[in-house]
Design a protein around this motif. Structure first.
Motif, mmCIF file in Angstrom:
data_model
loop_
_atom_site.group_PDB
_atom_site.id
_atom_site.type_symbol
_atom_site.label_atom_id
_atom_site.label_comp_id
_atom_site.label_asym_id
_atom_site.label_seq_id
_atom_site.Cartn_x
_atom_site.Cartn_y
_atom_site.Cartn_z
ATOM 1 N N PRO A 69 -10.919 10.604 2.736
ATOM 2 C CA PRO A 69 -11.016 10.028 4.083
ATOM 3 C C PRO A 69 -11.226 8.523 4.117
ATOM 4 C CG PRO A 69 -12.214 12.086 4.005
ATOM 5 C CD PRO A 69 -11.793 11.793 2.591
ATOM 6 N N THR A 70 -11.768 7.930 3.074
ATOM 7 C CA THR A 70 -12.011 6.481 3.083
ATOM 8 C C THR A 70 -10.913 5.704 2.364
ATOM 9 O OG1 THR A 70 -13.389 6.684 1.097
ATOM 10 C CG2 THR A 70 -14.510 6.777 3.228
ATOM 11 N N THR A 71 -9.789 6.366 2.036
ATOM 12 C CA THR A 71 -8.709 5.683 1.324
ATOM 13 C C THR A 71 -7.758 4.982 2.295
ATOM 14 O OG1 THR A 71 -7.313 7.662 1.305
ATOM 15 C CG2 THR A 71 -8.805 7.343 -0.568
ATOM 16 N N TRP A 72 -6.900 4.159 1.720
ATOM 17 C CA TRP A 72 -5.930 3.384 2.490
ATOM 18 C C TRP A 72 -4.960 4.288 3.251
ATOM 19 C CZ3 TRP A 72 -5.452 -1.250 4.360
ATOM 20 C CH2 TRP A 72 -4.210 -1.773 4.701
ATOM 21 N N ASP A 73 -4.536 5.378 2.628
ATOM 22 C CA ASP A 73 -3.598 6.287 3.289
ATOM 23 C C ASP A 73 -4.179 6.815 4.592
ATOM 24 O OD1 ASP A 73 -1.781 5.929 1.323
ATOM 25 O OD2 ASP A 73 -1.889 7.944 0.481
ATOM 26 N N MET A 74 -5.441 7.213 4.579
ATOM 27 C CA MET A 74 -6.058 7.766 5.782
ATOM 28 C C MET A 74 -6.347 6.687 6.815
ATOM 29 S SD MET A 74 -6.117 10.974 5.217
ATOM 30 C CE MET A 74 -4.678 10.794 4.160
ATOM 31 N N PHE A 75 -6.742 5.516 6.336
ATOM 32 C CA PHE A 75 -7.162 4.453 7.241
ATOM 33 C C PHE A 75 -5.982 3.722 7.876
ATOM 34 C CE2 PHE A 75 -8.067 -0.156 7.685
ATOM 35 C CZ PHE A 75 -8.993 -0.086 8.719
ATOM 36 N N TYR A 76 -4.920 3.493 7.105
ATOM 37 C CA TYR A 76 -3.862 2.585 7.574
ATOM 38 C C TYR A 76 -2.488 3.235 7.715
ATOM 39 C CZ TYR A 76 -0.867 -1.536 7.860
ATOM 40 O OH TYR A 76 0.055 -2.459 8.260
ATOM 41 N N VAL A 103 4.542 -0.601 -8.672
ATOM 42 C CA VAL A 103 4.757 -2.054 -8.617
ATOM 43 C C VAL A 103 4.870 -2.493 -7.160
ATOM 44 C CG1 VAL A 103 6.390 -3.908 -9.114
ATOM 45 C CG2 VAL A 103 5.783 -2.275 -10.905
ATOM 46 N N HIS A 104 5.614 -1.731 -6.358
ATOM 47 C CA HIS A 104 5.733 -2.058 -4.931
ATOM 48 C C HIS A 104 4.383 -1.934 -4.235
ATOM 49 C CE1 HIS A 104 6.307 -0.735 -0.692
ATOM 50 N NE2 HIS A 104 7.090 -1.797 -0.675
ATOM 51 N N ARG A 105 3.664 -0.855 -4.545
ATOM 52 C CA ARG A 105 2.379 -0.626 -3.900
ATOM 53 C C ARG A 105 1.378 -1.713 -4.277
ATOM 54 N NH1 ARG A 105 -0.135 5.250 -4.631
ATOM 55 N NH2 ARG A 105 1.824 5.745 -3.544
ATOM 56 N N VAL A 106 1.379 -2.111 -5.542
ATOM 57 C CA VAL A 106 0.447 -3.145 -5.987
ATOM 58 C C VAL A 106 0.764 -4.480 -5.323
ATOM 59 C CG1 VAL A 106 -0.245 -4.536 -7.968
ATOM 60 C CG2 VAL A 106 -0.149 -2.056 -8.173
ATOM 61 N N SER A 107 2.044 -4.869 -5.274
ATOM 62 C CA SER A 107 2.418 -6.136 -4.654
ATOM 63 C C SER A 107 2.049 -6.139 -3.172
ATOM 64 C CB SER A 107 3.916 -6.393 -4.823
ATOM 65 O OG SER A 107 4.675 -5.372 -4.199
ATOM 66 N N TYR A 135 -3.976 3.182 -11.848
ATOM 67 C CA TYR A 135 -2.517 3.310 -11.905
ATOM 68 C C TYR A 135 -2.032 3.385 -13.353
ATOM 69 C CZ TYR A 135 -2.200 2.203 -6.900
ATOM 70 O OH TYR A 135 -2.303 2.233 -5.528
ATOM 71 N N THR A 136 -2.673 2.611 -14.197
ATOM 72 C CA THR A 136 -2.330 2.665 -15.623
ATOM 73 C C THR A 136 -2.562 4.076 -16.163
ATOM 74 O OG1 THR A 136 -3.018 0.358 -15.856
ATOM 75 C CG2 THR A 136 -2.772 1.641 -17.877
ATOM 76 N N ARG A 196 -1.793 -8.022 0.959
ATOM 77 C CA ARG A 196 -2.707 -7.699 2.057
ATOM 78 C C ARG A 196 -4.123 -8.198 1.772
ATOM 79 N NH1 ARG A 196 -6.434 -3.829 2.946
ATOM 80 N NH2 ARG A 196 -5.987 -2.919 0.903
ATOM 81 N N CYS A 197 -4.598 -7.984 0.540
ATOM 82 C CA CYS A 197 -5.956 -8.394 0.180
ATOM 83 C C CYS A 197 -6.106 -9.914 0.163
ATOM 84 C CB CYS A 197 -6.324 -7.813 -1.184
ATOM 85 S SG CYS A 197 -6.583 -6.025 -1.184
#
Length: 437
Positions: A245-252, A403-407, A370-371, A412-413
């Motif tokens: 529930p506190t992850t990016w997928d749920m929040f954004y 790679v896309h998700r990290v970029s 991710y690694t 964003r950060c």
């Protein structure tokens, strides 16, 4: 004669009694009010059970009118499978409201496993039917992904609950219109992410392993590897559901084609290519694939080491985030691995008030999880050998996705935290592999 007469009388009595008993045994006597009465009991008694429980649970044991709508609403929102209720992050579009998430995935997973194996054992549903009908099932999953995408989008727009829309239909269908779609207290995003893809993926491998055993009398180390690999993943998702529930997928992230199709069809039916290859190889060659022992040991070692890093790294970060949001709970779901929770970890406090973890695995690399995920992904391919490139679709595709998700995340950060992010990058300079990249 006298004794003979008596024996004849007894014989007649027995015959008479036998007919009487038969008639008595065949007589239908309506009890409990007859058909209407038993029907009322069949539906009424469970209703009474829910009613009594609702009075105890929500009204301190006081009897409430059975016609009280609020009582039945409360009962309807309390689901059977046990699990903690966890609050998500404050949602800006809901004026900072924190939504509740019922996290009973662990109980549901093992209830599903027990039920499915009982069905298989008694022949009511053969688990081998899954691998035998992989193509048709995948077709239904693909159709379902498209159908649910359109339905969720249309219902959301009709209700006027669309969020962050671009104005381009196809893009909005892909990204989604709904941010927090729910049916009662069931959050559709967390349900789609946890309860569907990994469970299907696990059952595909289980089905292939059982089929292999039925055909050859044993399950090969390679197929057992796939069952273990997919069990570790689905079990980790279920046991750590309270962290979601506190992850990016749920929040954004919104609930569109990207999440819906990928969870309904993409994950289970592309991440299983290694299992499908091993299954088809055994059929074509009259036996399972055989590797040198050292290669099999290497694959198992890579899988388990990657899993340990992935599990504990995710646990460290999510438990840290939950603690800072006041929603941390102790769970004892198996397995709770050493170093899964950090005590007094180092962190950077941003001007926004957010905390960026720099302790544990997160002081080694910014995306160490991710690694570890890639280590597991490549082990899934390695266990098949190098006879086909298709089992490597998942790990190679996953590289592109990450790679896309990290970029995207870095951008964003950097925008959100500014100089605080620059400080973090200096403190933790490596993204994936310490000392390399």
């Amino acid at each position: 004669m006298k004794n003979g007469t008596k024996d004849l009388e007894n014989h007649v009595d027995r015959k008479t009694n036998s007919k009487y008993d038969k008639d008595l045994d065949s007589e239908i006597i309506f009890e409990f009010g007859g058909p209407w009465g038993v029907t009322a009991m069949m539906f009424g008694f469970p209703t009474l059970m829910f009613y009594m429980w609702g009075c105890l649970q929500f009204h301190s044991g006081q009897l409430v009118s059975p016609l009280n709508f609020e009582l039945w609403k409360q009962i309807g929102e309390a689901y059977i499978a046990p699990g903690p209720i966890v609050k998500g992050l404050p949602v800006p579009s809901l004026e900072g409201k924190q939504l509740d998430y019922l996290c009973n995935g662990f109980f549901s997973l093992y209830a599903t496993i027990a039920t499915s194996f009982a069905l298989h054992y008694y022949g009511w549903f053969r688990l081998t039917d899954i691998i035998d009908n992989f193509g048709p099932i995948m077709t239904i999953a693909i159709i379902s992904g498209f159908t649910i995408t359109v339905l969720v989008y249309a219902i959301t727009v009709m209700q006027g609950k669309q969020h962050r829309m671009s104005g381009y239909l196809m893009y909005d269908l892909f990204m989604g219109a709904a941010l927090n779609p729910r049916i009662g207290r069931v959050d559709l995003k967390i349900f789609a992410e946890i309860r569907i893809p990994w469970v299907i993926l696990f059952y595909i491998s289980v089905s292939a392993a059982i089929k292999e055993y039925e055909l050859f009398g044993y399950t090969s180390p390679a197929m057992a590897f796939m069952v273990l690999a997919h069990f570790l993943y689905v079990n980790a998702c279920a046991k750590g559901e309270e962290c979601i529930p506190t992850t990016w997928d749920m929040f954004y992230e919104k609930f569109g084609f990207m999440l819906i199709f990928w969870n309904f069809a993409g994950v289970p039916f592309t991440y299983s290519y290694a299992t499908i290859f091993l299954h088809n190889y055994s059929i074509e060659h009259g036996g399972p694939i055989q590797h040198l022992k050292y290669w099999t040991y290497l694959c198992y070692g890579l899988l388990l080491f990657g899993y340990y890093i992935w599990d504990t790294a995710n646990s460290q970060k999510n438990k840290f985030r939950m603690a800072n949001n006041g929603v941390h709970i102790k769970r004892y779901t198996f397995p709770q691995l050493p170093w899964g929770v950090l005590k007094n970890p180092s962190y950077i406090k941003t001007s926004h008030g957010n905390l960026i973890l720099t302790g544990g695995w997160w002081g080694i690399a910014r995306k160490i999880h991710y690694t570890a995920d890639l280590m597991m992904a490549f082990s899934w391919g390695f266990i098949t050998g190098f006879n086909s490139p298709i089992p490597y679709f998942y790990p190679l595709f996953f590289v592109v996705v990450l790679v896309h998700r990290v970029s995207r995340d870095m951008e964003r950060c950097a925008k959100k935290y500014g100089k605080d992010w620059e400080e973090y990058c200096k403190k933790v300079p490596y993204i994936f592999i310490p000392g390399v990249i």
